[in-house]
Design an enzyme around this catalytic site. Structure first.
Site, PDB file in Angstrom:
ATOM      1  N   GLN A 107      -4.112  -1.184   9.813  1.00  0.00           N
ATOM      2  CA  GLN A 107      -4.207  -2.524   9.111  1.00  0.00           C
ATOM      3  C   GLN A 107      -4.755  -3.355  10.044  1.00  0.00           C
ATOM      4  O   GLN A 107      -4.159  -3.745  11.247  1.00  0.00           O
ATOM      5  CB  GLN A 107      -2.611  -3.078   8.836  1.00  0.00           C
ATOM      6  CG  GLN A 107      -2.489  -4.367   8.182  1.00  0.00           C
ATOM      7  CD  GLN A 107      -3.130  -4.297   6.875  1.00  0.00           C
ATOM      8  OE1 GLN A 107      -3.083  -3.471   5.972  1.00  0.00           O
ATOM      9  NE2 GLN A 107      -3.794  -5.506   6.469  1.00  0.00           N
ATOM     10  N   LYS A 165       0.920  -1.296   0.046  1.00  0.00           N
ATOM     11  CA  LYS A 165       0.037   0.013  -0.147  1.00  0.00           C
ATOM     12  C   LYS A 165       1.073   1.327  -0.099  1.00  0.00           C
ATOM     13  O   LYS A 165       0.424   2.324  -0.702  1.00  0.00           O
ATOM     14  CB  LYS A 165      -0.874   0.100   1.194  1.00  0.00           C
ATOM     15  CG  LYS A 165      -2.139  -0.803   1.082  1.00  0.00           C
ATOM     16  CD  LYS A 165      -2.817  -1.161   2.434  1.00  0.00           C
ATOM     17  CE  LYS A 165      -3.818  -2.192   2.291  1.00  0.00           C
ATOM     18  NZ  LYS A 165      -4.536  -2.676   3.510  1.00  0.00           N
ATOM     19  N   ASP A 214     -10.488   3.196   4.286  1.00  0.00           N
ATOM     20  CA  ASP A 214     -11.020   1.777   4.006  1.00  0.00           C
ATOM     21  C   ASP A 214     -12.379   1.667   3.979  1.00  0.00           C
ATOM     22  O   ASP A 214     -12.974   0.691   3.532  1.00  0.00           O
ATOM     23  CB  ASP A 214     -10.624   0.938   5.096  1.00  0.00           C
ATOM     24  CG  ASP A 214      -9.236   0.283   4.986  1.00  0.00           C
ATOM     25  OD1 ASP A 214      -8.802  -0.103   3.754  1.00  0.00           O
ATOM     26  OD2 ASP A 214      -8.423  -0.094   5.846  1.00  0.00           O
TER      27      ASP A 214
END
Ligand code: NDP
Length: 315
Positions: free
Chosen positions: A97, A53, A120
């Site tokens: 994460q 990412k 997200d």
């Protein structure tokens, strides 16, 4: 006839080129999108995802800040750091994460991220916005699946879609996106009776269970599009191999189109993080600069993406 393979690597590459152009335009306007990625602990898979990412951001010219913290990091200190990043004007997106160590409440952490920085799309404000058909951020994995269907010009409207897996990060948002695109959607979970009866009825079959190769050819309708979200690590001949939740070798003989693992939805997930973010970023930044009045450009963008301004999310 063997199925058409939907190549996630190729599609992701095209998306990255488009995003790099978009970021260059933003940068020329003096705005550099900044993403903070927080990783707690040493989980090897998470380390790879986070590295990908961060690299993806850097490759397209975005600023990224990677914060690796030890596994014994306290929930209080993580929440404190998120509060600082929420207030940092150089950080426009925050990504924590998952999974987090057991002593940290993931739900509390997600809810601590400002909804307009929740790239997200997991915050309840963003999940709710998606549910009413006005998303600010679309969760990257289901959004990537939609792009893959788009890439083969699949007529989603009126199609029967079956999703196997009902998690908050894949199955449920996937159902919302397909429903909004006009599909008739069924969501299956581990308690579903006669799973094959459902999967065999699917024009679009999306599988996200975490059970290696569980969907076999006899569970697939001939000609269906099969999207395999699963990433499972199995050992063979002393080597670790990645396989999906679909038995690719057999299902690809029946399906009309299918995504491989690896090289399918995996690379698309990272690419879609880049898509969802600068698109939304324009709207949020413009709003912050001009209050409630969106610029024409941002308003058109917001309209075309079906997005609500962050203020509408209670941000
Ligand atoms: P979760 O474990 O959170 O959810 C799994 C879902 O599958 C649950 O709803 C569960 O049902 C359902 N399920 C499990 N077994 C069966 C079964 N035998 N029949 C029907 N349904 C079943 O997983 P995630 O959604 O987080 O991830 C799913 C997979 O996708 C994993 O392999 C993961 O690695 C992968 N993944 C890949 C990503 C990518 O970028 N490509 C991103 C995210 C995930 P129930 O609700 O009843 O428990």
């Amino acid at each position: 006839m063997p199925a058409q393979i939907i190549d996630g690597n190729q599609l992701a590459k095209q998306i990255r080129v488009d995003i790099a152009t978009r970021v260059a335009i933003l940068t020329a306007k003096g705005i550099k999108p900044g993403l903070a990625v927080i990783l707690i602990g040493e989980d090897p898979a998470s380390q790879v995802y986070v590295r990908n990412k961060v690299k993806a951001c850097e490759d397209v010219g975005m600023f990224s800040l990677l914060e690796k913290k030890p596994a014994d990091t306290t929930e209080a200190s993580l929440l404190q750091r998120i509060a600082e990043l929420n207030a940092d004007p150089n950080i426009h997106g925050i990504l924590v994460q998952l999974p987090l160590p057991k002593h940290i409440d993931s739900h509390r952490v997600i809810e601590a991220i400002a909804p307009e920085k929740d790239v997200d799309g997991f915050h309840v404000a963003n999940a709710g916005a998606l549910m009413i058909g006005a998303p600010l951020f679309r969760p990257c994995t289901p959004y990537g699946c939609m792009k893959m269907l788009e890439s083969i010009d699949y007529p989603i409207r009126g199609a029967r879609a079956v999703i196997v897996g009902a998690s908050n990060i894949v199955g449920k948002p996937m159902a919302m996106l397909l429903l909004q695109a006009g599909a008739t959607v069924t969501i299956c979970n581990s308690k579903t009776k006669d799973l094959s009866a459902h999967t065999r009825d699917a024009d679009i079959l999306v599988v996200a269970t975490g059970k290696a190769k569980m969907i076999t050819a006899n569970m697939v309708k001939p000609g269906a599009v099969v999207i395999d979200v699963g990433i499972n690590r199995i050992e063979r001949d002393g080597k670790v191999k990645l396989v999906g939740d679909v038995h690719f070798e057999s299902a690809s003989k029946v399906a009309g189109a299918i995504t491989p693992v690896p090289g399918g939805i995996g690379p698309m997930t990272t690419a879609m993080l880049l898509v969802t973010w600068p698109a939304t970023f324009d709207v949020v930044v413009t709003e912050n600069l001009f209050g409630d009045i969106l610029s024409d450009e941002a308003a058109v963008l917001a309209g075309s993406l079906g997005m609500l301004p962050s203020a509408s999310l209670g941000a």
